[in-house]
Design a protein around this motif. Sequence first.
Motif, PDB file in Angstrom:
ATOM      1  N   HIS A 116      -9.955   4.084   1.844  1.00 34.16           N
ATOM      2  CA  HIS A 116      -9.463   3.516   0.588  1.00 34.16           C
ATOM      3  C   HIS A 116      -9.064   2.053   0.790  1.00 34.16           C
ATOM      4  O   HIS A 116      -9.333   1.202  -0.070  1.00 34.16           O
ATOM      5  CB  HIS A 116      -8.281   4.327   0.065  1.00 34.16           C
ATOM      6  CG  HIS A 116      -7.747   3.803  -1.227  1.00 34.16           C
ATOM      7  ND1 HIS A 116      -8.459   3.900  -2.394  1.00 34.16           N
ATOM      8  CD2 HIS A 116      -6.587   3.175  -1.530  1.00 34.16           C
ATOM      9  CE1 HIS A 116      -7.763   3.343  -3.373  1.00 34.16           C
ATOM     10  NE2 HIS A 116      -6.613   2.914  -2.863  1.00 34.16           N
ATOM     11  N   SER A 117      -8.434   1.772   1.904  1.00 35.00           N
ATOM     12  CA  SER A 117      -8.039   0.396   2.207  1.00 35.00           C
ATOM     13  C   SER A 117      -9.264  -0.507   2.337  1.00 35.00           C
ATOM     14  O   SER A 117      -9.264  -1.640   1.847  1.00 35.00           O
ATOM     15  CB  SER A 117      -7.230   0.370   3.502  1.00 35.00           C
ATOM     16  OG  SER A 117      -6.964  -0.939   3.894  1.00 35.00           O
TER      17      SER A 117
ATOM     18  N   THR B  93      -2.240   6.224   2.492  1.00 34.14           N
ATOM     19  CA  THR B  93      -3.572   5.711   2.148  1.00 34.14           C
ATOM     20  C   THR B  93      -4.457   5.780   3.385  1.00 34.14           C
ATOM     21  O   THR B  93      -4.027   5.516   4.502  1.00 34.14           O
ATOM     22  CB  THR B  93      -3.518   4.259   1.651  1.00 34.14           C
ATOM     23  OG1 THR B  93      -2.902   3.456   2.646  1.00 34.14           O
ATOM     24  CG2 THR B  93      -2.784   4.159   0.337  1.00 34.14           C
TER      25      THR B  93
ATOM     26  N   TRP C 231      -7.857   4.784   5.671  1.00 36.13           N
ATOM     27  CA  TRP C 231      -8.531   3.534   6.014  1.00 36.13           C
ATOM     28  C   TRP C 231      -9.745   3.307   5.114  1.00 36.13           C
ATOM     29  O   TRP C 231     -10.115   2.171   4.837  1.00 36.13           O
ATOM     30  CB  TRP C 231      -8.937   3.519   7.492  1.00 36.13           C
ATOM     31  CG  TRP C 231      -9.972   4.551   7.830  1.00 36.13           C
ATOM     32  CD1 TRP C 231      -9.770   5.834   8.212  1.00 36.13           C
ATOM     33  CD2 TRP C 231     -11.381   4.369   7.799  1.00 36.13           C
ATOM     34  NE1 TRP C 231     -10.958   6.471   8.431  1.00 36.13           N
ATOM     35  CE2 TRP C 231     -11.977   5.590   8.183  1.00 36.13           C
ATOM     36  CE3 TRP C 231     -12.206   3.292   7.490  1.00 36.13           C
ATOM     37  CZ2 TRP C 231     -13.347   5.760   8.251  1.00 36.13           C
ATOM     38  CZ3 TRP C 231     -13.568   3.460   7.567  1.00 36.13           C
ATOM     39  CH2 TRP C 231     -14.136   4.686   7.940  1.00 36.13           C
TER      40      TRP C 231
ATOM     41  N   PRO D 268       0.843  -1.207   0.000  1.00 35.34           N
ATOM     42  CA  PRO D 268       0.000   0.000   0.000  1.00 35.34           C
ATOM     43  C   PRO D 268       0.874   1.252   0.000  1.00 35.34           C
ATOM     44  O   PRO D 268       1.875   1.324   0.724  1.00 35.34           O
ATOM     45  CB  PRO D 268      -0.804  -0.112   1.298  1.00 35.34           C
ATOM     46  CG  PRO D 268      -0.060  -1.060   2.150  1.00 35.34           C
ATOM     47  CD  PRO D 268       0.718  -1.969   1.231  1.00 35.34           C
TER      48      PRO D 268
ATOM     49  N   VAL E 260     -10.709  -1.212  -1.169  1.00 33.62           N
ATOM     50  CA  VAL E 260      -9.895  -2.184  -1.896  1.00 33.62           C
ATOM     51  C   VAL E 260     -10.175  -3.595  -1.384  1.00 33.62           C
ATOM     52  O   VAL E 260     -10.336  -4.534  -2.164  1.00 33.62           O
ATOM     53  CB  VAL E 260      -8.399  -1.841  -1.778  1.00 33.62           C
ATOM     54  CG1 VAL E 260      -7.524  -2.971  -2.279  1.00 33.62           C
ATOM     55  CG2 VAL E 260      -8.108  -0.563  -2.535  1.00 33.62           C
ATOM     56  N   ARG E 261     -10.266  -3.744  -0.089  1.00 32.57           N
ATOM     57  CA  ARG E 261     -10.531  -5.076   0.466  1.00 32.57           C
ATOM     58  C   ARG E 261     -11.930  -5.569   0.131  1.00 32.57           C
ATOM     59  O   ARG E 261     -12.129  -6.741  -0.148  1.00 32.57           O
ATOM     60  CB  ARG E 261     -10.333  -5.073   1.976  1.00 32.57           C
ATOM     61  CG  ARG E 261      -8.890  -4.995   2.365  1.00 32.57           C
ATOM     62  CD  ARG E 261      -8.726  -4.997   3.860  1.00 32.57           C
ATOM     63  NE  ARG E 261      -7.362  -4.688   4.212  1.00 32.57           N
ATOM     64  CZ  ARG E 261      -6.585  -5.521   4.865  1.00 32.57           C
ATOM     65  NH1 ARG E 261      -7.045  -6.674   5.252  1.00 32.57           N
ATOM     66  NH2 ARG E 261      -5.347  -5.179   5.148  1.00 32.57           N
TER      67      ARG E 261
END
Length: 131
Positions: free
Chosen positions: A57-58, A53, A55, A49, A61-62
């Motif tokens: 956006h993370s 970035t 949380w 990552p 993505v997940r």
Amino acid sequence: MMNFRQRMGWIGVGLYLLASAAAFYYVFEINETYNKLALEHIQQHPKEPPEGTTWMHSLKVRLLSLPFWLWTLIFLIPYLQMFLFLYSCTRADPKTVGYCIIPICLAVICNRHQTFVKASNQISRLQLIDT
């Protein structure tokens, strides 16, 4: 002749199907955000990552990396449960309303099984006396 509950049940089924058709149309045809996120996820798949970035956006993505069958189960089970409940409201017998819902269905099946076991135990306790 239908009573008020049945008429409201059919109206609820119709509105539910109309709203779900509108939601499917919105998600798959109109909204460009989902397309952009999906293309961004496919085109840029970094191994690490990048710095800074968030949380949010993370999390996006997940969630986008979850398989399709899981997304289908997440949305399909509550959708079908609500539809079957509304459909059960259209029946003539008010005692059968809600039997299509999985927790209620499981409770009814378990209750019937316990009643059957209890009755068979009572029959086995009776002894016939042969004279």
